[in-house]
Design a protein around this motif. Structure first.
Motif, PDB file in Angstrom:
ATOM      1  N   THR A 133     -33.077  -1.536 -15.907  1.00  0.00           N
ATOM      2  CA  THR A 133     -32.302  -1.992 -14.756  1.00  0.00           C
ATOM      3  C   THR A 133     -33.072  -3.117 -14.062  1.00  0.00           C
ATOM      4  N   VAL A 134     -32.322  -4.040 -13.444  1.00  0.00           N
ATOM      5  CA  VAL A 134     -32.924  -5.191 -12.762  1.00  0.00           C
ATOM      6  C   VAL A 134     -32.066  -5.572 -11.560  1.00  0.00           C
ATOM      7  N   PRO A 135     -32.634  -6.308 -10.597  1.00  0.00           N
ATOM      8  CA  PRO A 135     -31.817  -6.884  -9.524  1.00  0.00           C
ATOM      9  C   PRO A 135     -31.002  -8.049 -10.071  1.00  0.00           C
ATOM     10  N   ALA A 136     -29.811  -8.240  -9.537  1.00  0.00           N
ATOM     11  CA  ALA A 136     -28.876  -9.235 -10.085  1.00  0.00           C
ATOM     12  C   ALA A 136     -28.694 -10.433  -9.150  1.00  0.00           C
ATOM     13  N   HIS A 137     -28.464 -11.592  -9.778  1.00  0.00           N
ATOM     14  CA  HIS A 137     -27.994 -12.821  -9.131  1.00  0.00           C
ATOM     15  C   HIS A 137     -29.022 -13.459  -8.179  1.00  0.00           C
ATOM     16  N   MET A 138     -29.456 -14.654  -8.559  1.00  0.00           N
ATOM     17  CA  MET A 138     -30.379 -15.402  -7.710  1.00  0.00           C
ATOM     18  C   MET A 138     -29.745 -15.780  -6.370  1.00  0.00           C
ATOM     19  N   LEU A 139     -28.429 -15.748  -6.296  1.00  0.00           N
ATOM     20  CA  LEU A 139     -27.743 -15.991  -5.032  1.00  0.00           C
ATOM     21  C   LEU A 139     -28.178 -14.986  -3.965  1.00  0.00           C
ATOM     22  N   LEU A 140     -28.600 -13.800  -4.393  1.00  0.00           N
ATOM     23  CA  LEU A 140     -29.024 -12.739  -3.483  1.00  0.00           C
ATOM     24  C   LEU A 140     -30.519 -12.785  -3.178  1.00  0.00           C
ATOM     25  N   TRP A 141     -31.211 -13.781  -3.679  1.00  0.00           N
ATOM     26  CA  TRP A 141     -32.660 -13.876  -3.451  1.00  0.00           C
ATOM     27  C   TRP A 141     -32.950 -13.929  -1.950  1.00  0.00           C
ATOM     28  N   SER A 142     -33.943 -13.110  -1.513  1.00  0.00           N
ATOM     29  CA  SER A 142     -34.249 -13.037  -0.084  1.00  0.00           C
ATOM     30  C   SER A 142     -35.676 -12.541   0.114  1.00  0.00           C
ATOM     31  N   HIS A 143     -36.030 -12.278   1.362  1.00  0.00           N
ATOM     32  CA  HIS A 143     -37.340 -11.704   1.683  1.00  0.00           C
ATOM     33  C   HIS A 143     -37.558 -10.386   0.952  1.00  0.00           C
ATOM     34  N   HIS A 144     -36.491  -9.659   0.699  1.00  0.00           N
ATOM     35  CA  HIS A 144     -36.565  -8.413  -0.065  1.00  0.00           C
ATOM     36  C   HIS A 144     -37.240  -8.640  -1.412  1.00  0.00           C
ATOM     37  N   ASP A 145     -36.901  -9.749  -2.096  1.00  0.00           N
ATOM     38  CA  ASP A 145     -37.498 -10.060  -3.390  1.00  0.00           C
ATOM     39  C   ASP A 145     -38.935 -10.511  -3.244  1.00  0.00           C
ATOM     40  N   VAL A 146     -39.219 -11.241  -2.195  1.00  0.00           N
ATOM     41  CA  VAL A 146     -40.579 -11.729  -1.974  1.00  0.00           C
ATOM     42  C   VAL A 146     -41.537 -10.569  -1.720  1.00  0.00           C
ATOM     43  N   VAL A 147     -41.158  -9.663  -0.804  1.00  0.00           N
ATOM     44  CA  VAL A 147     -42.039  -8.557  -0.453  1.00  0.00           C
ATOM     45  C   VAL A 147     -42.219  -7.593  -1.621  1.00  0.00           C
ATOM     46  N   ASN A 148     -41.214  -7.529  -2.522  1.00  0.00           N
ATOM     47  CA  ASN A 148     -41.316  -6.678  -3.697  1.00  0.00           C
ATOM     48  C   ASN A 148     -41.899  -7.401  -4.909  1.00  0.00           C
ATOM     49  N   GLN A 149     -42.350  -8.623  -4.697  1.00  0.00           N
ATOM     50  CA  GLN A 149     -43.073  -9.396  -5.710  1.00  0.00           C
ATOM     51  C   GLN A 149     -42.244  -9.615  -6.980  1.00  0.00           C
ATOM     52  N   HIS A 150     -40.994 -10.018  -6.783  1.00  0.00           N
ATOM     53  CA  HIS A 150     -40.130 -10.339  -7.910  1.00  0.00           C
ATOM     54  C   HIS A 150     -40.375 -11.778  -8.358  1.00  0.00           C
ATOM     55  N   PHE A 151     -40.215 -12.020  -9.660  1.00  0.00           N
ATOM     56  CA  PHE A 151     -40.229 -13.382 -10.184  1.00  0.00           C
ATOM     57  C   PHE A 151     -38.821 -13.968 -10.247  1.00  0.00           C
ATOM     58  N   ARG A 152     -37.820 -13.079 -10.377  1.00  0.00           N
ATOM     59  CA  ARG A 152     -36.455 -13.569 -10.584  1.00  0.00           C
ATOM     60  C   ARG A 152     -35.452 -12.432 -10.386  1.00  0.00           C
ATOM     61  N   ARG A 153     -34.176 -12.798 -10.302  1.00  0.00           N
ATOM     62  CA  ARG A 153     -33.050 -11.884 -10.405  1.00  0.00           C
ATOM     63  C   ARG A 153     -32.211 -12.341 -11.606  1.00  0.00           C
ATOM     64  N   TYR A 154     -31.341 -11.490 -12.131  1.00  0.00           N
ATOM     65  CA  TYR A 154     -30.715 -11.737 -13.424  1.00  0.00           C
ATOM     66  C   TYR A 154     -29.193 -11.700 -13.362  1.00  0.00           C
ATOM     67  N   THR A 155     -28.568 -12.489 -14.218  1.00  0.00           N
ATOM     68  CA  THR A 155     -27.194 -12.213 -14.585  1.00  0.00           C
ATOM     69  C   THR A 155     -27.222 -11.185 -15.721  1.00  0.00           C
ATOM     70  N   ARG A 156     -26.089 -10.563 -15.979  1.00  0.00           N
ATOM     71  CA  ARG A 156     -26.042  -9.587 -17.078  1.00  0.00           C
ATOM     72  C   ARG A 156     -26.351 -10.256 -18.412  1.00  0.00           C
ATOM     73  N   LEU A 157     -25.850 -11.466 -18.624  1.00  0.00           N
ATOM     74  CA  LEU A 157     -26.106 -12.181 -19.870  1.00  0.00           C
ATOM     75  C   LEU A 157     -27.589 -12.506 -20.014  1.00  0.00           C
ATOM     76  N   GLU A 158     -28.234 -12.921 -18.923  1.00  0.00           N
ATOM     77  CA  GLU A 158     -29.664 -13.216 -18.983  1.00  0.00           C
ATOM     78  C   GLU A 158     -30.464 -11.976 -19.363  1.00  0.00           C
TER      79      GLU A 158
END
Length: 252
Positions: A133-158
């Protein structure tokens, strides 16, 4: 990370509507798609504060792996949970060792996510299942991703394109948390305008916003529970998270 961070996340993983529903989805789909061997040999990579290991333990024998040494210490000292400190990009196990290999919201933390997925596939046994499982869509990128040390969010195809289609096949993939994707997007845009310390607690992620509001927790739980009932009959067109179940071919 300090003890307070893990204590915060320990509670969230067991009470927050999103974690509770994700746990139900994990159990439901693993039961449906995993080989019917008993007990299942399960590898859980990136166990955080241990809730997914607890859930998977109802389905088989679970080996837990966690990258963060401080998190391993928390698991061992606070929960008496056996855990191996290791990296998803270099798993300390032989080829074809596990019937089910899981990485729940893990590979977004890894710069070389292709190697991570290859390792998950390597240790998976013939006809075994890899569940990611992964977080979806870079459109949703926010402080939530930064504090959780994410490199990216994904589409299902990606996400599905990371899996080797010659060594196996994707048996099911979808988004989830579709019904709340709009409100989540609005919330993340609004929180860009609000000082972070006003609305977030120790862990600092979006999960801590209104986390103690029991009414909202119950409401969002019921909304998302309706989606779980659709799985696996439907593949949802969007959502705040995505997942993939890949089955290794039988090479024996």
């Amino acid at each position: 990370m300090d003890l307070a961070y893990y204590q915060d996340y320990y509670k969230l993983e067991r009470t927050h509507w999103w974690f509770v529903i994700r746990g139900q989805l994990i159990q439901r789909l693993t039961k449906l798609y995993a080989a019917k061997t008993h007990p299942l040999r399960i590898l859980n990579v990136g166990v955080a504060t241990g809730r997914t290991t607890e859930l998977l333990s109802t389905l088989g024998d679970v080996t837990s792996v966690e990258y963060e040494p401080s998190c391993c210490t928390f698991l061992r000292e606070e929960l008496s949970m056996q855990v191996t400190q290791g990296s998803v990009t270099e798993l300390p196990y032989q080829d074809n060792s596990y019937d089910v290999v899981c990485a729940f919201d893990v590979i977004e933390h890894v710069e070389d996510h292709q190697t991570a997925v290859m390792e998950l596939q390597r240790v998976c046994s013939p006809k075994g299942l890899v569940f990611v499982t992964v977080p979806a869509h870079m459109l949703l990128w926010s402080h939530h991703d930064v504090v959780n040390q994410h490199f990216r969010r994904y589409t299902r195809l990606e996400l599905t394109s990371l899996f080797d289609q010659k060594a196996g096949e994707v048996v099911y993939s979808s988004y989830f948390n579709a019904l709340l994707a709009g409100p989540v997007l609005l919330l993340r845009w609004l929180t860009r305008l609000i000082p972070k310390h006003w609305i977030r607690s120790k862990a600092g992620s979006d999960f801590t916003i209104l986390a103690d509001d029991n009414l909202l927790n119950k409401l969002f739980y019921k909304i998302l529970a309706a989606e779980v009932k659709l799985m696996p009959r439907l593949s949802l067109p969007t959502g705040t998270s995505a997942f993939c179940l890949w089955q290794k071919e039988d090479v024996r």
